[in-house]
Structure formats: structure tokens, C-alpha cells
Design an enzyme around this catalytic site. Structure first.
Site, mmCIF file in Angstrom:
data_model
loop_
_atom_site.group_PDB
_atom_site.id
_atom_site.type_symbol
_atom_site.label_atom_id
_atom_site.label_comp_id
_atom_site.label_asym_id
_atom_site.label_seq_id
_atom_site.Cartn_x
_atom_site.Cartn_y
_atom_site.Cartn_z
ATOM 1 C CE LYS A 13 -2.064 -1.088 3.812
ATOM 2 N NZ LYS A 13 -1.382 -2.339 4.126
ATOM 3 N NE ARG A 88 -4.659 1.669 11.921
ATOM 4 C CZ ARG A 88 -3.577 1.088 11.438
ATOM 5 N NH1 ARG A 88 -3.596 -0.186 11.171
ATOM 6 N NH2 ARG A 88 -2.488 1.785 11.219
ATOM 7 N NE ARG A 127 11.478 -7.455 4.344
ATOM 8 C CZ ARG A 127 10.294 -6.915 4.106
ATOM 9 N NH1 ARG A 127 10.054 -6.326 2.963
ATOM 10 N NH2 ARG A 127 9.350 -6.945 5.010
ATOM 11 N NE ARG A 136 11.416 -2.824 9.666
ATOM 12 C CZ ARG A 136 10.529 -2.717 8.708
ATOM 13 N NH1 ARG A 136 10.846 -2.195 7.555
ATOM 14 N NH2 ARG A 136 9.292 -3.148 8.886
ATOM 15 N NE ARG A 147 2.936 -5.779 10.652
ATOM 16 C CZ ARG A 147 4.184 -6.065 10.290
ATOM 17 N NH1 ARG A 147 5.094 -6.351 11.189
ATOM 18 N NH2 ARG A 147 4.525 -6.074 9.020
#
Length: 192
Positions: A13, A88, A127, A136, A147
Site C-alpha cells: 500500500k 481500520r 528477507r 528489523r 499483524r
């Protein structure tokens, strides 16, 4: 042109919103950035937001929608805006629709980036294994699964809300970035 980009974390997005800014002169609006700006302005609303966030509470929908209502009046939104990450939930979508109606505005398109959750998880695993110095803190499979779960429970019903209103269009978010952009442009050209 006013639009919403929907899709789970990692769907692209943000990437597509930046490309739309460049191609169409629309302004990407981030609710997080708007809340931080309200705090920095030290307005009455900003102080209220700061106190809410300092307590660790979520900023109420009516305040967030009010901030968006103020922000879309800014000159840089004259050609239109892109909401990425908002609404949301369905209550926020309904409040957003009411606020836009009060301003004599509407949504020209709600575009969902359709993706395969398992492929997103595989991308994160790849990744993470390729990142020099380690990934990260939030760039791991466990965080992504959480999530995605939150998205499925709370945000996915927003797509149904907009589908029921006839505004939702879905593009293949698994395609290469340029192809996703081409599909979005086709949707927006029909909406114009």
C-alpha cells in the site's frame, strides 16, 4: 480524486501510494503523521491527543476523523488524497463517509491489494534471512502473523463494507509493482 488503499501488512500500500502521489499529484495521508502534527502544533486538539497517547490509549475514532477532516482542507489535498491504513474498522469507515459527506466530498475509489498471506510470510522469511545484520524487530514471521490476524479480524470487514457500497475494486497485489500500478491506474481511469 479521493481514494483508500486497503490490504494487509506487506501488501504494498505504501509503495503504491507514493507512486500515485508522483503520477497523479494526490497527497498520501497517514493518520500517524497527522496525529504527530496535531501534537506538534500544541493546539487544544493536539494537547488532547498527546494526553490520550501518553496514557497509552487509542485515539478515539471521532478525533482521528476530525483531524482527517481538517487535513483534507489543506492546499496540498486540492487534487485529492490517498488514505493508506485508515479506516481500520467499519465504524471508522462509516464515520469517514459521514465526514466526507459533510465536506461535500466522497471517495472516488477504494482499492484493495489482494494478496496471498502465505506468500507474504514467505517473503518476510526470505528477507529476514538475507538482511545483513539481522532483520528489523518487527520484520519477522511471528510479528507478521500477528499483524495479519489483526487485519483479518478488524480491517478485512472494511473491504466488505465498501464492496457492499459498490466502491471496492480489487487488484492483484501479488503482481510486480509496475503491474499493480497499471491495474490501479485502470481502476482510477474508470472512476474519473
Amino acid at each position: 480524486m479521493n481514494l483508500i488503499l486497503l490490504g494487509p501488512p506487506g501488501a504494498g500500500k505504501g509503495t503504491q501510494a507514493k507512486l500515485l502521489e508522483e503520477r497523479r499529484g494526490l497527497k498520501q495521508l497517514s493518520t500517524g503523521d497527522m496525529l504527530r502534527a496535531a501534537i506538534a502544533e500544541a493546539s487544544a486538539l493536539g494537547r488532547e491527543v498527546e494526553a490520550i497517547m501518553a496514557r497509552g490509549d487509542l485515539v478515539p475514532d471521532e478525533i482521528v476523523v476530525g483531524i482527517i477532516g481538517e487535513r483534507i482542507q489543506a492546499p496540498d489535498c486540492a487534487r485529492g488524497f490517498i488514505l493508506d491504513g485508515f479506516p481500520r474498522n467499519v465504524a471508522q469507515a462509516q464515520a469517514l463517509d459521514e465526514m466526507l459527506d459533510e465536506h461535500g466530498l466522497g471517495l472516488d475509489a477504494v482499492i484493495e491489494l489482494g494478496v496471498d498471506d502465505q506468500i507474504l510470510i514467505s517473503r518476510i522469511e526470505k528477507r529476514a534471512s538475507e538482511t545483513v545484520g539481522g532483520p528489523r524487530a518487527d520484520d519477522n514471521v511471528e510479528a507478521l502473523r500477528k499483524r495479519l490476524s489483526v487485519y483479518t479480524e478488524q480491517t478485512a470487514p472494511v473491504a466488505e463494507y465498501y464492496r457492499d457500497s459498490g466502491k471496492l475494486k480489487t487488484v492483484d497485489g501479488m503482481a510486480p509493482v509496475d503491474e499493480v500500478s497499471r491495474q490501479i491506474d485502470l481502476v482510477l481511469n474508470k472512476a474519473a
